[in-house]
Enzyme design. Structure first.
Site, PDB file in Angstrom:
ATOM      1  N   GLU A   1     -10.234   7.478   3.295  1.00 52.85           N
ATOM      2  CA  GLU A   1     -10.627   6.633   4.649  1.00 52.85           C
ATOM      3  C   GLU A   1     -10.372   5.115   5.120  1.00 52.85           C
ATOM      4  OE1 GLU A   1     -11.367   6.131   1.318  1.00 52.85           O
ATOM      5  OE2 GLU A   1     -11.122   4.216   1.086  1.00 52.85           O
TER       6      GLU A   1
ATOM      7  N   SER B   1       2.101  -9.767  -1.107  1.00 49.02           N
ATOM      8  CA  SER B   1       1.494  -8.605  -0.649  1.00 49.02           C
ATOM      9  C   SER B   1       1.449  -7.699   0.334  1.00 49.02           C
ATOM     10  CB  SER B   1      -0.184  -8.536  -1.052  1.00 49.02           C
ATOM     11  OG  SER B   1      -0.993  -9.318  -0.565  1.00 49.02           O
TER      12      SER B   1
ATOM     13  N   LYS C   1       0.752  -1.167   0.499  1.00 49.78           N
ATOM     14  CA  LYS C   1       0.246   0.373   0.345  1.00 49.78           C
ATOM     15  C   LYS C   1       0.806   1.534   0.259  1.00 49.78           C
ATOM     16  CE  LYS C   1      -4.703  -1.543   2.280  1.00 49.78           C
ATOM     17  NZ  LYS C   1      -3.955  -2.933   2.157  1.00 49.78           N
TER      18      LYS C   1
HETATM   19  C1  LIG Z   1      -4.993  -3.652   1.403  1.00 48.32           C
HETATM   20  C2  LIG Z   1      -4.382  -5.080   1.912  1.00 48.32           C
HETATM   21  C3  LIG Z   1      -4.815  -6.245   0.339  1.00 48.32           C
HETATM   22  C4  LIG Z   1      -6.184  -5.987  -1.068  1.00 48.32           C
HETATM   23  O1  LIG Z   1      -5.884  -4.220  -1.178  1.00 48.32           O
HETATM   24  P1  LIG Z   1      -5.922  -4.689  -3.056  1.00 48.32           P
HETATM   25  O2  LIG Z   1      -5.861  -3.174  -3.061  1.00 48.32           O
HETATM   26  O3  LIG Z   1      -6.370  -5.647  -3.010  1.00 48.32           O
HETATM   27  O4  LIG Z   1      -4.398  -5.135  -3.324  1.00 48.32           O
HETATM   28  C5  LIG Z   1      -4.404  -7.245   0.160  1.00 48.32           C
HETATM   29  N1  LIG Z   1      -2.659  -7.545   0.567  1.00 48.32           N
HETATM   30  C6  LIG Z   1      -2.298  -6.731   1.714  1.00 48.32           C
HETATM   31  C7  LIG Z   1      -1.696  -7.591   2.669  1.00 48.32           C
HETATM   32  C8  LIG Z   1      -3.323  -5.446   2.122  1.00 48.32           C
HETATM   33  O5  LIG Z   1      -2.795  -5.189   2.962  1.00 48.32           O
END
Ligand SMILES: *Cc1c(COP(=O)(O)O)cnc(C)c1O
Length: 434
Positions: A127, A402, A105
């Site tokens: 938000e 992610s 993010k």
């Molecule tokens: C917020 C988040 C997501 C989901 O958000 P996307 O916009 O779909 O990427 C996925 N993995 C992690 C670790 C997150 O913090």
């Protein structure tokens, strides 16, 4: 966008859509917000093409976020995959969990705050649902020295005390929203209401490939560093492109970020993994592609979870980051075109996959990421069925990790290790934060 003549500042023609996603996307906002959204649609393509902006953005990604993130081989996970699915595959992990703040993010937040500064904005709002996007935005604001207000449903404030404390420590103001069900959708409405009144000096940082144009295209552009790096790393490491790229999908930004670099490679299959929670039939899920219908929500036309009479349906997932009733319009397009395929993974399967990656590779993934890991056996079987198995060696599967799982330990302990929870509860006075 054409590159002809740039109309001098002060033009009031409506700029063309930055993201062209067929019948999805668009700019569905009120009259009062249109000027702010149109300013972004004019300025984002200019900033993105500006060498000085690019230099500054990539310098921050390197010196502050810690990029490039590595690609790691996962040999023991790959061994298990052969046992479980009977398919010879080599899994490569793109390590967004190693970024500053522990997930992808931050790539988007530093880029948007950099843009806000370029546009002369002096205040940032956002938000947040579970708080992860709020923490990333508060981090970027502290880095740039800009004041930050984060709207958060009062229910979420109560459930996510750790992230609320993080945002406050970073100097952000967290405003609890008591309206409606006091969750994410109410926080979105409150942030939009703030923006209507403050557009002249305020930028609204949206956290995924969602919202009115140009946000879905802008957030994708800011996240595509994941895919650009991973594509080059894969070529260097393996000498070839992957056969498949896999990512979890909440709003869809980490997936779009890694997919974007491979859209022009028809041999690379793209797989998005969404949360089926307690099962699609239970109604407690976040499977927007599987069970959503077309509609306008959050400033865009896309797939949305809705009841039979067209009311927004609350989403559920064990992972807070996937707990969102919409999906980015570019995913709706990729799904409609068949360029990307979308699978579902349940809460229980994600918990199992969190343990699987931890025990086999020494990486504790976020519960969101664990959904992508859990889908691997089904994905390699599908590739094999479609005779994508290669005579020259194992299938190459690139997975976007992610984020890391520290933030999810409390949820994990509640479900799988209550004895540890009792020990912590005794020390911390029974804190609950999920
Ligand atoms: C917020 C988040 C997501 C989901 O958000 P996307 O916009 O779909 O990427 C996925 N993995 C992690 C670790 C997150 O913090």
């Amino acid at each position: 966008m054409s590159d002809k003549h740039e109309i001098p500042a002060g033009d009031d023609a409506s700029p063309p859509l930055v993201g062209d996603f067929g019948r999805f996307g668009g700019r569905y906002v009120s009259e009062t917000l249109m000027p702010a959204v149109e300013e972004l649609a004019r300025e984002w393509p200019r900033a993105w093409r500006d060498a000085a902006f690019q230099r500054e953005y990539h310098r921050i990604l390197r010196d502050y976020v810690g990029r490039p993130s590595p690609v790691s081989d996962a040999p023991r996970l790959s061994d298990d995959l052969r046992d479980r699915a009977g398919v010879d595959a080599r899994v490569l992990l793109k390590r967004e969990d190693l970024n500053h703040t522990g997930a992808h993010k931050i790539n988007n937040c530093v880029g948007q705050v950099l843009l806000a500064r370029r546009l002369g904005k002096t205040r940032i709002i956002a938000e947040t649902g579970a708080g992860q996007h709020g923490v990333a935005t508060a981090t970027a604001c502290a880095y740039f020295g800009l004041p930050c207000v984060v709207y958060m449903g009062a229910e979420d404030v109560a459930r996510q005390s750790l992230n609320v404390a993080r945002m406050r420590m970073l100097g952000a103001e967290v405003r609890p929203v008591h309206a409606g069900s006091a969750t994410l959708k109410d926080a979105i409405n409150a942030a939009l209401r703030d923006w209507v009144a403050t557009v002249r000096d305020t930028h609204y940082v949206i956290g995924s490939v969602m919202g009115p144009d140009p946000y879905p295209a802008m957030v994708r552009d800011l996240q595509r560093v994941i895919g650009d790096e991973a594509r080059a790393q894969c070529l260097e490491r393996v000498g070839a492109l992957p056969d498949a790229v896999v990512a979890c999908v909440g709003g869809g930004s980490n997936a779009m970020g890694i997919f974007a670099a491979f859209l022009g490679d028809p041999g690379v299959r793209l797989f998005g993994v969404e949360a089926t929670g307690e099962g699609v039939a239970s109604g407690r899920h976040a499977a927007t592609i599987t069970a959503g219908r077309e509609g306008v929500y959050h400033g865009m036309r896309s797939l949305v979870l809705q009841t039979d009479d067209g009311q927004l349906q609350e989403a559920h997932s064990i992972s807070a980051g996937l707990d969102y009733p919409g999906i980015g319009p570019e995913h709706a397009r990729l799904h409609a075109d068949g360029r990307a395929r979308y699978l579902g993974v349940s809460d229980l399967e994600a918990l199992d996959a969190m343990e699987w990656l931890a025990r086999r590779e020494g990486i504790i993934p976020a519960l969101e990421t664990a959904h992508a890991i859990a889908a691997l056996p089904a994905i390699v079987r599908a590739l094999q069925r479609e005779s994508r198995a290669r005579p020259d060696g194992p299938l190459r599967v690139l997975v976007n990790v992610s984020g890391r799982g520290d933030k999810d330990m409390h949820t994990y302990m509640q479900r799988r290790d209550p004895a540890a929870l009792v020990m912590i509860g005794a020390r911390e006075g029974g804190r609950r934060d999920d």
